[in-house]
Motif scaffolding. Sequence first.
Motif, short mmCIF file in Angstrom:
data_model
loop_
_atom_site.label_atom_id
_atom_site.label_comp_id
_atom_site.label_asym_id
_atom_site.label_seq_id
_atom_site.Cartn_x
_atom_site.Cartn_y
_atom_site.Cartn_z
N ARG A 128 21.62 63.16 22.24
CA ARG A 128 22.47 62.41 22.27
C ARG A 128 23.57 62.32 23.05
N TYR A 129 23.53 60.86 22.89
CA TYR A 129 25.37 60.96 24.09
C TYR A 129 25.79 59.78 23.08
N GLY A 130 26.67 59.84 22.13
CA GLY A 130 27.52 58.95 21.05
C GLY A 130 26.76 58.94 19.78
N SER A 131 27.17 57.63 19.18
CA SER A 131 26.53 57.83 18.29
C SER A 131 25.11 56.68 18.24
N ARG A 132 24.98 56.43 19.00
CA ARG A 132 24.51 55.04 19.84
C ARG A 132 22.91 56.04 20.81
N LEU A 133 23.27 56.33 21.47
CA LEU A 133 22.05 56.87 22.19
C LEU A 133 21.10 57.69 22.58
N LEU A 218 29.14 57.63 35.09
CA LEU A 218 28.16 57.27 33.67
C LEU A 218 29.77 57.85 32.23
N GLU A 219 30.26 56.86 31.91
CA GLU A 219 30.74 57.06 30.37
C GLU A 219 30.45 57.17 29.13
N ILE A 220 30.43 58.21 28.31
CA ILE A 220 29.94 57.53 26.95
C ILE A 220 31.70 56.47 26.26
N ILE A 221 30.68 54.99 26.21
CA ILE A 221 31.83 54.22 25.06
C ILE A 221 32.38 54.81 23.85
N ASN A 222 32.24 55.14 23.32
CA ASN A 222 32.79 55.03 22.28
C ASN A 222 33.21 56.84 21.82
N GLY A 223 33.25 57.53 23.37
CA GLY A 223 34.45 58.80 23.48
C GLY A 223 33.25 60.09 22.96
N ALA A 224 32.50 59.71 21.71
CA ALA A 224 32.29 60.66 20.86
C ALA A 224 31.45 62.15 21.86
N GLU A 225 31.45 62.89 21.35
CA GLU A 225 31.25 64.47 22.00
C GLU A 225 30.01 64.39 22.04
N THR A 226 29.59 64.52 22.85
CA THR A 226 27.67 64.44 23.35
C THR A 226 26.97 65.95 22.97
#
Length: 247
Positions: A128-133, A218-226
């Motif tokens: 999981r990468y952030g809350s969406r992906l 590549l950056e996770i936009i919402n900054g959530a932990e992967t």
Amino acid sequence: MRVLLVEDDEPVAQSLRRGLQRYGFEVAWVATGGDALAHGDPYDVVLLDLGLPDTDGLDVCKALRARGDVPIIVISARSDETDRVVGLELGADDYVSKPFGVREVIARIRAVMRRVQPRTAAESGPDRYGSRLTVDRKAARVRLDGAEVALTPKEYDLLAFLTEEPGALMSREQIMEAVWDANWFGPTKTLDVHVAALRRKLAGAIAIEAVRGVGFRLEIINGAETGTGDTGDGAGSNTGSSGSGVS
């Protein structure tokens, strides 16, 4: 990850060392079996040549295995089946024949590490990468907000590679070697086309920054932990897949 490279051929060792370091590996290089057995710094995996100047690499393999369970991958010009069998029976975890490419060695390292450090049941779901992906590397499927995203095989391979280390700057050379082929001689414009496609299809979940003259980050936009989580879609692994399951 820390690699102990045991190889007496300096051009081969330096080339492999540079290649591994480009992918973030820490490499300690020694040229003899004696130096390998005397090496005191910690390491996570051993790449061991059999044709060493002071002793047979098979004896070094046996001695290292007697000391512990650190993975050992034999790299050798000896392609005879007997040497392969003996190496594996003495405790080697895998065997790579020369000549080989850096991508193959890295794939072997990651495969061995997955076997010796299996993910727990709680970690068995898609990455999981952030809350969406989410990226399900076992099934080669990508989901955005729970809905599957249709990616071409190369788009999937590119995403799988870039998400191995979010935030890391990857050069065009690294990406082309990992996603296309080490012997790719065509224009790298195809990389820009695939990056643009990922930006469009995964807008809002990731950002792929172009660094002029170098490559992409590549950056996770919402900054959530992967991390990993079970979304009920099956188990995932830590490395990129061929993308054969992506339409």
